[in-house]
Design an enzyme around this catalytic site. Structure first.
Site, mmCIF file in Angstrom:
data_model
loop_
_atom_site.group_PDB
_atom_site.id
_atom_site.type_symbol
_atom_site.label_atom_id
_atom_site.label_comp_id
_atom_site.label_asym_id
_atom_site.label_seq_id
_atom_site.Cartn_x
_atom_site.Cartn_y
_atom_site.Cartn_z
ATOM 1 N N ARG A 1 -6.032 -5.556 -11.134
ATOM 2 C CA ARG A 1 -6.779 -6.475 -10.136
ATOM 3 C C ARG A 1 -7.951 -5.709 -10.173
ATOM 4 N NH1 ARG A 1 -5.029 -6.077 -4.241
ATOM 5 N NH2 ARG A 1 -3.710 -7.719 -4.545
ATOM 6 N N LYS B 1 0.923 -1.174 -0.207
ATOM 7 C CA LYS B 1 -0.195 -0.190 -0.089
ATOM 8 C C LYS B 1 0.908 1.197 0.070
ATOM 9 C CE LYS B 1 -4.468 -1.680 2.104
ATOM 10 N NZ LYS B 1 -4.013 -2.914 1.734
ATOM 11 N N ASP C 1 -1.696 -1.951 -3.875
ATOM 12 C CA ASP C 1 -3.432 -1.804 -3.755
ATOM 13 C C ASP C 1 -3.659 -0.477 -3.757
ATOM 14 O OD1 ASP C 1 -3.077 -4.586 -2.657
ATOM 15 O OD2 ASP C 1 -3.042 -3.988 -0.537
ATOM 16 N N MET C 2 -5.196 -0.585 -3.881
ATOM 17 C CA MET C 2 -5.702 0.814 -4.003
ATOM 18 C C MET C 2 -6.568 1.019 -2.698
ATOM 19 S SD MET C 2 -5.991 3.512 -6.167
ATOM 20 C CE MET C 2 -5.665 3.088 -7.592
ATOM 21 N N HIS D 1 -15.203 -12.396 -4.030
ATOM 22 C CA HIS D 1 -15.938 -13.737 -3.519
ATOM 23 C C HIS D 1 -17.402 -13.962 -3.953
ATOM 24 C CE1 HIS D 1 -13.199 -11.707 -0.601
ATOM 25 N NE2 HIS D 1 -12.496 -12.795 -0.649
ATOM 26 N N LYS E 1 -14.243 -4.711 -5.888
ATOM 27 C CA LYS E 1 -15.415 -3.701 -5.888
ATOM 28 C C LYS E 1 -15.144 -2.545 -5.153
ATOM 29 C CE LYS E 1 -19.091 -7.472 -5.917
ATOM 30 N NZ LYS E 1 -20.283 -7.644 -5.296
ATOM 31 N N GLY E 2 -14.086 -2.508 -3.903
ATOM 32 C CA GLY E 2 -13.693 -1.649 -3.397
ATOM 33 C C GLY E 2 -14.147 -1.557 -1.790
ATOM 34 N N ALA E 3 -13.387 -0.960 -0.886
ATOM 35 C CA ALA E 3 -13.608 -1.448 0.727
ATOM 36 C C ALA E 3 -13.552 -0.207 1.476
ATOM 37 C CB ALA E 3 -12.453 -2.399 1.072
ATOM 38 N N GLN F 1 -10.820 -0.350 -8.733
ATOM 39 C CA GLN F 1 -12.373 -0.638 -7.742
ATOM 40 C C GLN F 1 -13.482 -0.029 -8.384
ATOM 41 O OE1 GLN F 1 -10.622 2.481 -5.145
ATOM 42 N NE2 GLN F 1 -10.285 1.163 -3.555
ATOM 43 N N ARG G 1 -12.924 -6.036 6.791
ATOM 44 C CA ARG G 1 -13.489 -7.148 6.587
ATOM 45 C C ARG G 1 -14.724 -7.499 7.072
ATOM 46 N NH1 ARG G 1 -9.500 -6.423 3.883
ATOM 47 N NH2 ARG G 1 -11.305 -5.715 2.682
HETATM 48 C C1 LIG Z 1 -7.563 -10.467 -3.565
HETATM 49 C C2 LIG Z 1 -8.408 -8.924 -3.145
HETATM 50 C C3 LIG Z 1 -7.466 -7.994 -3.080
HETATM 51 C C4 LIG Z 1 -8.370 -6.742 -2.729
HETATM 52 N N1 LIG Z 1 -7.731 -5.523 -2.847
HETATM 53 C C5 LIG Z 1 -8.258 -4.208 -2.452
HETATM 54 C C6 LIG Z 1 -7.813 -3.236 -2.753
HETATM 55 O O1 LIG Z 1 -6.766 -3.075 -3.141
HETATM 56 N N2 LIG Z 1 -8.621 -2.224 -2.586
HETATM 57 C C7 LIG Z 1 -9.881 -2.269 -2.192
HETATM 58 O O2 LIG Z 1 -10.491 -1.296 -1.825
HETATM 59 N N3 LIG Z 1 -10.452 -3.395 -1.656
HETATM 60 C C8 LIG Z 1 -9.745 -4.504 -1.909
HETATM 61 N N4 LIG Z 1 -10.420 -5.655 -2.015
HETATM 62 C C9 LIG Z 1 -11.642 -5.727 -1.070
HETATM 63 C C10 LIG Z 1 -12.722 -5.629 -2.083
HETATM 64 O O3 LIG Z 1 -12.961 -4.189 -2.650
HETATM 65 C C11 LIG Z 1 -14.175 -5.910 -1.617
HETATM 66 O O4 LIG Z 1 -14.328 -5.145 -0.257
HETATM 67 C C12 LIG Z 1 -14.146 -7.462 -1.000
HETATM 68 O O5 LIG Z 1 -13.513 -8.290 -1.976
HETATM 69 C C13 LIG Z 1 -15.786 -7.800 -0.793
HETATM 70 O O6 LIG Z 1 -16.289 -7.579 -2.322
HETATM 71 P P1 LIG Z 1 -16.919 -8.857 -3.117
HETATM 72 O O7 LIG Z 1 -16.198 -8.864 -4.442
HETATM 73 O O8 LIG Z 1 -16.192 -10.038 -2.340
HETATM 74 O O9 LIG Z 1 -18.507 -9.146 -3.039
HETATM 75 P P2 LIG Z 1 -19.547 -8.776 -1.939
HETATM 76 O O10 LIG Z 1 -20.622 -8.440 -2.874
HETATM 77 O O11 LIG Z 1 -19.030 -7.597 -0.882
HETATM 78 O O12 LIG Z 1 -19.746 -10.207 -1.258
HETATM 79 C C14 LIG Z 1 -20.098 -11.309 -1.961
HETATM 80 C C15 LIG Z 1 -19.998 -12.305 -1.147
HETATM 81 O O13 LIG Z 1 -18.622 -12.792 -0.751
HETATM 82 C C16 LIG Z 1 -18.565 -13.071 0.742
HETATM 83 N N5 LIG Z 1 -17.881 -12.278 1.462
HETATM 84 C C17 LIG Z 1 -17.517 -11.123 0.913
HETATM 85 N N6 LIG Z 1 -16.528 -10.382 1.787
HETATM 86 C C18 LIG Z 1 -16.598 -11.343 2.848
HETATM 87 C C19 LIG Z 1 -15.849 -11.287 4.216
HETATM 88 N N7 LIG Z 1 -15.143 -10.290 4.439
HETATM 89 N N8 LIG Z 1 -16.200 -12.101 5.240
HETATM 90 C C20 LIG Z 1 -16.764 -13.344 4.718
HETATM 91 N N9 LIG Z 1 -17.689 -13.330 3.529
HETATM 92 C C21 LIG Z 1 -17.250 -12.328 2.704
HETATM 93 C C22 LIG Z 1 -20.080 -13.068 1.236
HETATM 94 O O14 LIG Z 1 -20.749 -14.511 1.074
HETATM 95 C C23 LIG Z 1 -20.734 -12.124 0.367
HETATM 96 O O15 LIG Z 1 -21.941 -12.405 0.319
HETATM 97 C C24 LIG Z 1 -9.928 -6.888 -2.314
HETATM 98 C C25 LIG Z 1 -10.498 -8.058 -2.186
HETATM 99 C C26 LIG Z 1 -9.811 -9.204 -2.685
HETATM 100 C C27 LIG Z 1 -10.567 -10.602 -2.715
#
Ligand SMILES: Cc1cc2nc3c(=O)[nH]c(=O)nc-3n(C[C@H](O)[C@H](O)[C@H](O)COP(=O)(O)OP(=O)(O)OC[C@H]3O[C@@H](n4cnc5c(N)ncnc54)[C@H](O)[C@@H]3O)c2cc1C
Length: 306
Positions: free
Chosen positions: A183, A98, A131-132, A226, A186-188, A162, A288
């Site tokens: 990569r 980061k 990472d973003m 996921h 969705k964005g966190a 994102q 998370r």
């Molecule tokens: C490899 C990787 C790198 C990432 N890097 C970044 C980054 O650089 N910058 C950034 O802003 N974000 C990053 N993220 C986080 C991302 O932006 C999302 O916030 C996160 O992946 C949840 O989105 P989703 O696509 O899984 O879909 P969602 O719609 O949020 O979730 C779909 C389903 O996945 C499961 N799930 C999702 N999250 C969780 C959890 N925490 N615990 C348990 N189950 C869960 C649940 O079953 C949920 O219903 C990254 C994610 C991954 C996988």
């Protein structure tokens, strides 16, 4: 649900709570669901297991929003130790960094120098993914990535976009011209509606749109999610367009949907697991929880069990 998510992201940014939580022993134990350990050695052991399950990894030292220049230099030394450990142990892993860990909020020139030192140490042996973070640093992150990409190869350094950001499709078009390995996630972070789509259906629609653009580009990208809907959309698009399984990778987070991680690897897809470790777990851990507030009950149940 939306209120809980917003509240958890807000709490992830509170320094006072971070201090308390980091030193509260029982809380630390509970982080093991999402954090591989405190040390490089513990993380190597976790990655060996991930490799045995058919996936590769991205090694991540947790720390962000660092405010002291000396601490950013220690981060560079830590990443050099990680790269040496990957080399020595032969685990299948690259690294994620980061830029705020390297001083982006102190001085972008410092963050560039630190990131450059890590990319240079990794070049031609490993791959560094930037990472973003929050939208206040999106442009600065892209600018530093472009400078690094000028100097290093496509397989040395990559970036993250994102799908919740309104600007992302245009950023993807722009970065693909270089080209760049991206990569998509969705964005966190907590973002205002002027910069990010407030509704999940728009975030998902944009995710699919960007995923299709990336897969059609012929560059090796990471599809980080996921969400079974996003995964199915990726598999269907690739098969419709005759894009092979070797042309991209799925990416998921350590401790999230392990069943799906193993299933996709068994089905012959490239799978990479993002594996964070270290003491500064608080903001990562809270994000998370924010993604799936049901995780709070899991945490509370375990806390009560002692
Ligand atoms: C490899 C990787 C790198 C990432 N890097 C970044 C980054 O650089 N910058 C950034 O802003 N974000 C990053 N993220 C986080 C991302 O932006 C999302 O916030 C996160 O992946 C949840 O989105 P989703 O696509 O899984 O879909 P969602 O719609 O949020 O979730 C779909 C389903 O996945 C499961 N799930 C999702 N999250 C969780 C959890 N925490 N615990 C348990 N189950 C869960 C649940 O079953 C949920 O219903 C990254 C994610 C991954 C996988």
């Amino acid at each position: 649900m939306m209120v809980t998510r917003t509240a958890l992201i807000y709490l992830s940014e509170r320094e006072g709570l971070k201090e308390f939580a980091t030193h509260f022993r029982p809380f630390k134990k509970l982080t093991t669901r999402f954090v591989a350990g405190q040390t490089i050695a513990e993380t190597v052991a976790a990655i060996r297991q991930i490799n045995a399950d058919g996936a590769s990894a991205s090694f991540d030292h947790l720390n962000e929003s660092v405010t002291r220049p000396e601490e950013t230099e220690e981060e560079v030394r830590e990443y050099k130790r990680i790269l040496a450990a990957i080399d020595e142990t032969g685990i299948r892993s690259n690294v994620s960094i980061k830029l705020t860990q390297f001083g982006l909020q102190i001085d972008p020139a410092l963050a560039y120098r630190n990131a450059r030192a890590v990319v240079s140490a990794a070049a031609r042996k490993s791959f560094v993914r930037i990472d973003m973070e929050g939208s206040d640093v999106t442009q600065k992150t892209i600018d530093i990535f472009k400078r690094l990409r000028d100097e290093f190869g496509l397989d040395d350094v990559g970036i993250v976009l994102q799908s919740y950001l309104r600007r992302t499709y245009d950023d993807a078009l722009d970065l693909l011209k270089i080209p760049a390995r991206i990569r998509i996630c969705k964005g966190a972070y907590k973002e205002p509606p002027e910069v990010a789509f407030p509704n999940k259906k728009d975030v998902d629609a944009n995710y699919v749109k960007v995923m299709e653009l990336l897969l059609a580009s012929g560059v090796y990208h990471g599809i980080a999610t996921h969400d079974p809907k996003m995964i199915d959309a990726t598999i269907n698009f690739a098969s419709r367009e005759g894009i092979g399984k070797e042309a991209f990778e799925f990416q998921m987070l350590y401790g999230v949907r392990r069943d799906l991680q193993r299933q996709l690897a068994r089905d012959g897809y490239n799978m990479r697991v993002y594996v964070p470790y270290g003491e500064h777990w608080y903001p990562y851990f809270m994000r998370r929880l924010a993604e799936r507030p049901a995780n709070i009950w899991f945490i509370l149940r375990n806390l009560l069990k002692g």
